[in-house]
Design an enzyme around this catalytic site. Structure first.
Site, PDB file in Angstrom:
ATOM      1  N   ASP A  30       0.855  -1.180   0.000  1.00 38.99           N
ATOM      2  CA  ASP A  30       0.000   0.000   0.000  1.00 38.99           C
ATOM      3  C   ASP A  30       0.897   1.239   0.000  1.00 38.99           C
ATOM      4  O   ASP A  30       2.102   1.148   0.269  1.00 38.99           O
ATOM      5  CB  ASP A  30      -0.881  -0.042   1.257  1.00 38.99           C
ATOM      6  CG  ASP A  30      -1.683   1.219   1.452  1.00 38.99           C
ATOM      7  OD1 ASP A  30      -2.341   1.662   0.496  1.00 38.99           O
ATOM      8  OD2 ASP A  30      -1.650   1.772   2.571  1.00 38.99           O
ATOM      9  N   ASP A  40      -0.238   5.153   1.063  1.00 38.79           N
ATOM     10  CA  ASP A  40      -0.480   6.064   2.176  1.00 38.79           C
ATOM     11  C   ASP A  40      -0.595   5.305   3.493  1.00 38.79           C
ATOM     12  O   ASP A  40      -1.356   4.347   3.606  1.00 38.79           O
ATOM     13  CB  ASP A  40      -1.755   6.870   1.925  1.00 38.79           C
ATOM     14  CG  ASP A  40      -1.620   7.781   0.721  1.00 38.79           C
ATOM     15  OD1 ASP A  40      -1.069   8.879   0.891  1.00 38.79           O
ATOM     16  OD2 ASP A  40      -2.041   7.385  -0.381  1.00 38.79           O
ATOM     17  N   LYS A  77      -8.425  -4.783  -3.939  1.00 33.24           N
ATOM     18  CA  LYS A  77      -6.988  -4.981  -4.086  1.00 33.24           C
ATOM     19  C   LYS A  77      -6.668  -6.471  -4.147  1.00 33.24           C
ATOM     20  O   LYS A  77      -5.772  -6.892  -4.878  1.00 33.24           O
ATOM     21  CB  LYS A  77      -6.244  -4.346  -2.905  1.00 33.24           C
ATOM     22  CG  LYS A  77      -6.246  -2.835  -2.888  1.00 33.24           C
ATOM     23  CD  LYS A  77      -5.351  -2.316  -1.756  1.00 33.24           C
ATOM     24  CE  LYS A  77      -5.326  -0.815  -1.684  1.00 33.24           C
ATOM     25  NZ  LYS A  77      -4.401  -0.315  -0.642  1.00 33.24           N
ATOM     26  N   ASP A 118      -1.960  -0.946   5.800  1.00 33.96           N
ATOM     27  CA  ASP A 118      -2.328  -0.376   7.097  1.00 33.96           C
ATOM     28  C   ASP A 118      -3.815  -0.142   7.276  1.00 33.96           C
ATOM     29  O   ASP A 118      -4.237   0.214   8.381  1.00 33.96           O
ATOM     30  CB  ASP A 118      -1.616   0.967   7.294  1.00 33.96           C
ATOM     31  CG  ASP A 118      -2.262   2.078   6.474  1.00 33.96           C
ATOM     32  OD1 ASP A 118      -2.337   1.929   5.233  1.00 33.96           O
ATOM     33  OD2 ASP A 118      -2.696   3.076   7.071  1.00 33.96           O
ATOM     34  N   ASN A 175      -9.010  -1.091   3.383  1.00 28.99           N
ATOM     35  CA  ASN A 175      -9.019  -1.463   1.968  1.00 28.99           C
ATOM     36  C   ASN A 175      -7.876  -2.413   1.615  1.00 28.99           C
ATOM     37  O   ASN A 175      -7.777  -2.878   0.488  1.00 28.99           O
ATOM     38  CB  ASN A 175      -8.975  -0.222   1.070  1.00 28.99           C
ATOM     39  CG  ASN A 175      -7.746   0.642   1.300  1.00 28.99           C
ATOM     40  OD1 ASN A 175      -7.124   0.620   2.353  1.00 28.99           O
ATOM     41  ND2 ASN A 175      -7.396   1.437   0.307  1.00 28.99           N
ATOM     42  N   HIS A 217      13.211  -8.520   6.812  1.00 23.92           N
ATOM     43  CA  HIS A 217      12.887  -9.672   7.666  1.00 23.92           C
ATOM     44  C   HIS A 217      12.537 -10.883   6.820  1.00 23.92           C
ATOM     45  O   HIS A 217      12.993 -12.003   7.088  1.00 23.92           O
ATOM     46  CB  HIS A 217      11.710  -9.305   8.580  1.00 23.92           C
ATOM     47  CG  HIS A 217      11.268 -10.426   9.472  1.00 23.92           C
ATOM     48  ND1 HIS A 217      10.338 -11.359   9.064  1.00 23.92           N
ATOM     49  CD2 HIS A 217      11.622 -10.775  10.743  1.00 23.92           C
ATOM     50  CE1 HIS A 217      10.141 -12.225  10.032  1.00 23.92           C
ATOM     51  NE2 HIS A 217      10.909 -11.903  11.059  1.00 23.92           N
TER      52      HIS A 217
END
Length: 281
Positions: free
Chosen positions: A8, A10, A207, A230, A233, A276
């Site tokens: 994502d 923003d 998405k 985050d 959506n 990671h």
């Protein structure tokens, strides 16, 4: 081994300056050097995403408009799912008549109501509360591809396909009334990409669906896909990706639906998640 990473923008990839920060950019390039494909999965318009990628000098596939459009890294359009123009403009007319701020995303531009900023200021005055939601709107409104409209007919005259309507308000009750009205029709995909908004797309848009199609196009098993986000959506892509990673700044409800949680966007959480997963110390 992860072969495709979906991110994502923003609240995830971008920093407070509305840019892809250096640490995240280095991590993306590191992933590319390991043969990993990248895609941006954003509620933003595809041309907006592509512009940000160009500024950062990084290539990635682009899922735009919450999955309404899908472009390869070389700009090839793999698919787009538009709203019915007549129905979309009826929604715009209905909501703007009630002084809702409705942003209309089309193939080549984003239309804002001519008196939209005035309506939002009036809401703040009526509610006696500070502007804690408008930063994202004000930032995006400065972009050159934004245009104003005084009536839905002006948008219709452009002849452009409409793939997303974003409804924004400082008034939670007002926002809920509109969202419930259109959810009750069971004709649209409706999600929230942040505090104070909901977005209306064609029925099967998400998405997650776009990420599924991209992985199939690239011949990458979903088990080898990682998704980072985050907001609400992003849940659909978390549902299809083999590994789902929530940002540290995400709501707890979102974190609870992911395999793991990374650092916040202010702490370059995307870079942390990439390193990671790819085993970089």
């Amino acid at each position: 081994m992860i072969k495709l990473i979906a991110m994502d923008m923003d609240g995830t990839l971008l920093n407070s300056h509305n840019e892809i920060g250096w640490e995240n950019l280095k991590a993306m390039r590191y992933a590319r050097s390991k043969g990993v494909s990248l895609t941006i999965a954003s509620g933003r318009a595809p041309f907006d995403v592509m512009n940000l990628l160009k500024e950062a000098d990084i290539e990635a596939h682009v899922i735009g408009g919450n999955g309404s459009t899908l472009h390869t890294l070389d700009g090839k359009l793999l698919g787009a799912d538009f709203l019915d123009t007549k129905e979309a403009l009826e929604i715009v007319g209905d909501l703007t008549a009630k002084k809702y701020f409705v942003s209309v995303s089309t193939e080549h531009g984003i239309y804002h109501p001519e008196n939209g900023e005035l309506w939002l200021r009036q809401e703040l005055e009526r509610l006696h509360k500070p502007d804690v939601r408008g930063e994202g709107y004000q930032r995006s409104a400065k972009q050159t591809y934004h245009r104003n409209y005084s009536s839905p007919e002006e948008i219709q005259a452009s002849g452009e396909g409409i793939y997303k309507l974003l409804v924004f308000s400082f008034d939670d009750q007002k926002l809920s009334r509109a969202r419930e009205k259109y959810e009750a029709k069971h004709k649209y995909a409706i999600v929230s990409s942040g505090s104070g908004n909901f977005e209306i797309m064609a029925r099967n848009v998400s998405k997650g669906n776009a990420l599924y199609h991209l992985a199939s196009y690239l011949d990458i098993p979903l088990s080898e896909v990682m998704a980072i986000g985050d907001n609400y959506n992003d849940l659909s892509m978390f549902a299809v990706a083999g590994i789902s990673v929530a940002m540290g700044n995400a709501d707890q409800e979102i974190k609870d639906q992911c395999n793991r949680v990374t650092l916040t966007c202010a702490e370059d959480g995307v870079a942390h998640a990439i390193y990671h997963e790819l085993g970089k110390k």
